[in-house]
Write a protein that holds these residues in place. Structure first.
Motif, mmCIF file in Angstrom:
data_model
loop_
_atom_site.group_PDB
_atom_site.id
_atom_site.type_symbol
_atom_site.label_atom_id
_atom_site.label_comp_id
_atom_site.label_asym_id
_atom_site.label_seq_id
_atom_site.Cartn_x
_atom_site.Cartn_y
_atom_site.Cartn_z
ATOM 1 N N VAL A 118 0.854 -1.114 -0.171
ATOM 2 C CA VAL A 118 -0.008 -0.171 0.092
ATOM 3 C C VAL A 118 0.884 1.331 -0.008
ATOM 4 C CG1 VAL A 118 -1.963 1.200 1.081
ATOM 5 C CG2 VAL A 118 -1.693 -1.215 1.291
ATOM 6 N N PRO A 119 0.711 2.261 -1.038
ATOM 7 C CA PRO A 119 1.571 3.349 -1.049
ATOM 8 C C PRO A 119 1.376 4.162 0.315
ATOM 9 C CG PRO A 119 -0.190 3.460 -2.437
ATOM 10 C CD PRO A 119 -0.195 2.056 -2.150
ATOM 11 N N ASP A 120 2.290 4.966 0.816
ATOM 12 C CA ASP A 120 2.017 5.902 1.638
ATOM 13 C C ASP A 120 1.221 7.234 1.409
ATOM 14 O OD1 ASP A 120 3.825 4.422 3.225
ATOM 15 O OD2 ASP A 120 5.562 5.747 2.578
ATOM 16 N N PRO A 121 0.353 7.402 2.306
ATOM 17 C CA PRO A 121 -0.523 8.647 2.036
ATOM 18 C C PRO A 121 0.370 9.869 1.641
ATOM 19 C CG PRO A 121 -0.620 8.162 4.283
ATOM 20 C CD PRO A 121 0.072 7.064 3.746
ATOM 21 N N ILE A 122 -0.150 10.742 0.738
ATOM 22 C CA ILE A 122 0.492 11.866 0.339
ATOM 23 C C ILE A 122 0.529 12.958 1.444
ATOM 24 C CG2 ILE A 122 0.734 13.772 -1.237
ATOM 25 C CD1 ILE A 122 -0.414 11.778 -3.353
ATOM 26 N N LYS A 123 1.380 13.398 1.863
ATOM 27 C CA LYS A 123 1.420 14.579 3.161
ATOM 28 C C LYS A 123 1.086 15.918 2.193
ATOM 29 C CE LYS A 123 5.007 12.789 5.938
ATOM 30 N NZ LYS A 123 6.322 12.901 6.551
ATOM 31 N N THR A 124 0.047 16.539 3.097
ATOM 32 C CA THR A 124 -0.489 17.873 2.633
ATOM 33 C C THR A 124 -0.193 18.854 3.642
ATOM 34 O OG1 THR A 124 -2.603 17.436 3.417
ATOM 35 C CG2 THR A 124 -2.290 17.034 1.007
ATOM 36 N N PHE A 125 0.230 19.908 3.471
ATOM 37 C CA PHE A 125 0.639 21.122 4.374
ATOM 38 C C PHE A 125 -0.397 22.477 4.000
ATOM 39 C CE2 PHE A 125 4.181 18.298 3.899
ATOM 40 C CZ PHE A 125 4.417 18.028 5.182
ATOM 41 N N GLU A 126 -0.469 23.044 5.121
ATOM 42 C CA GLU A 126 -1.267 24.426 4.739
ATOM 43 C C GLU A 126 -0.162 25.603 5.354
ATOM 44 O OE1 GLU A 126 -5.165 24.626 6.590
ATOM 45 O OE2 GLU A 126 -5.410 22.793 5.556
ATOM 46 N N VAL A 127 -0.175 26.595 4.786
ATOM 47 C CA VAL A 127 0.626 27.874 5.284
ATOM 48 C C VAL A 127 0.130 28.287 6.711
ATOM 49 C CG1 VAL A 127 0.882 30.356 5.013
ATOM 50 C CG2 VAL A 127 0.460 28.883 2.673
ATOM 51 N N GLY A 128 1.261 28.358 7.455
ATOM 52 C CA GLY A 128 1.168 28.532 8.880
ATOM 53 C C GLY A 128 1.375 27.297 9.734
ATOM 54 N N ASP A 129 1.263 26.193 9.037
ATOM 55 C CA ASP A 129 1.504 25.001 9.816
ATOM 56 C C ASP A 129 2.947 24.788 10.500
ATOM 57 O OD1 ASP A 129 -0.973 23.826 9.352
ATOM 58 O OD2 ASP A 129 -0.241 22.279 7.816
ATOM 59 N N ARG A 130 2.999 24.510 11.833
ATOM 60 C CA ARG A 130 4.371 24.167 12.321
ATOM 61 C C ARG A 130 4.931 22.932 12.072
ATOM 62 N NH1 ARG A 130 6.680 27.078 16.350
ATOM 63 N NH2 ARG A 130 7.333 25.448 17.244
ATOM 64 N N VAL A 131 5.966 22.872 11.413
ATOM 65 C CA VAL A 131 6.763 21.549 11.092
ATOM 66 C C VAL A 131 8.147 21.217 11.531
ATOM 67 C CG1 VAL A 131 5.396 21.397 8.704
ATOM 68 C CG2 VAL A 131 7.581 22.718 8.864
ATOM 69 N N SER A 132 8.466 20.087 11.517
ATOM 70 C CA SER A 132 9.720 19.672 12.151
ATOM 71 C C SER A 132 10.427 19.077 10.792
ATOM 72 C CB SER A 132 9.656 18.571 13.204
ATOM 73 O OG SER A 132 10.990 18.386 13.507
ATOM 74 N N HIS A 133 11.729 19.498 10.608
ATOM 75 C CA HIS A 133 12.688 18.838 9.609
ATOM 76 C C HIS A 133 13.620 18.012 10.229
ATOM 77 C CE1 HIS A 133 15.657 18.727 6.240
ATOM 78 N NE2 HIS A 133 14.393 18.673 5.307
ATOM 79 N N ASP A 134 13.803 16.790 9.699
ATOM 80 C CA ASP A 134 14.940 16.128 10.435
ATOM 81 C C ASP A 134 16.433 16.630 10.504
ATOM 82 O OD1 ASP A 134 12.852 14.202 10.795
ATOM 83 O OD2 ASP A 134 13.579 12.859 9.063
ATOM 84 N N ARG A 135 16.607 17.355 9.684
ATOM 85 C CA ARG A 135 18.166 17.977 9.607
ATOM 86 C C ARG A 135 18.123 19.340 9.997
ATOM 87 N NH1 ARG A 135 20.485 17.034 4.205
ATOM 88 N NH2 ARG A 135 19.440 19.047 3.852
ATOM 89 N N GLU A 136 16.922 20.135 9.624
ATOM 90 C CA GLU A 136 17.232 21.753 9.728
ATOM 91 C C GLU A 136 16.501 22.138 10.940
ATOM 92 O OE1 GLU A 136 18.985 23.644 7.813
ATOM 93 O OE2 GLU A 136 19.260 21.852 6.497
ATOM 94 N N GLY A 137 15.400 21.263 11.617
ATOM 95 C CA GLY A 137 14.885 21.887 12.885
ATOM 96 C C GLY A 137 13.529 22.190 12.622
ATOM 97 N N ILE A 138 12.935 23.095 13.574
ATOM 98 C CA ILE A 138 11.443 23.499 13.205
ATOM 99 C C ILE A 138 11.387 24.578 12.928
ATOM 100 C CG2 ILE A 138 9.737 24.168 15.168
ATOM 101 C CD1 ILE A 138 10.988 22.406 17.311
ATOM 102 N N GLY A 139 10.132 24.673 11.917
ATOM 103 C CA GLY A 139 9.901 25.828 11.394
ATOM 104 C C GLY A 139 8.429 25.987 11.144
#
Length: 75
Positions: free
Chosen positions: A21-42
């Protein structure tokens, strides 16, 4: 172990194993807080369809992340 083929094998209906089963496609919206594995939180600064997002990491540093978003997680 991954296949050395460039394509994946088709699933046979008589197979006793479940189809991949393919992984679901991640969707993002402007203003969402995210974490990047290498760069950190943004925070999502801009969304470019389903192909890319721009993350504001603070201090004027922007990071463009293209699909698939394996290293980007919503907080």
């Amino acid at each position: 172990m991954e296949s050395s083929r460039g394509t994946t094998r088709r699933h046979l209906s008589t197979s006793p194993f479940k189809p991949r089963v393919p992984d679901p496609i991640k969707t993002f919206e402007v203003g969402d807080r995210v974490s990047h594995d290498r760069e950190g939180i943004g925070r999502i600064h801009a969304v470019e369809g389903t192909h890319a997002v721009v993350v504001d990491l603070g201090g004027g540093k922007l990071l463009r992340v293209v699909s698939p978003f394996d290293k980007l997680h919503v907080l």
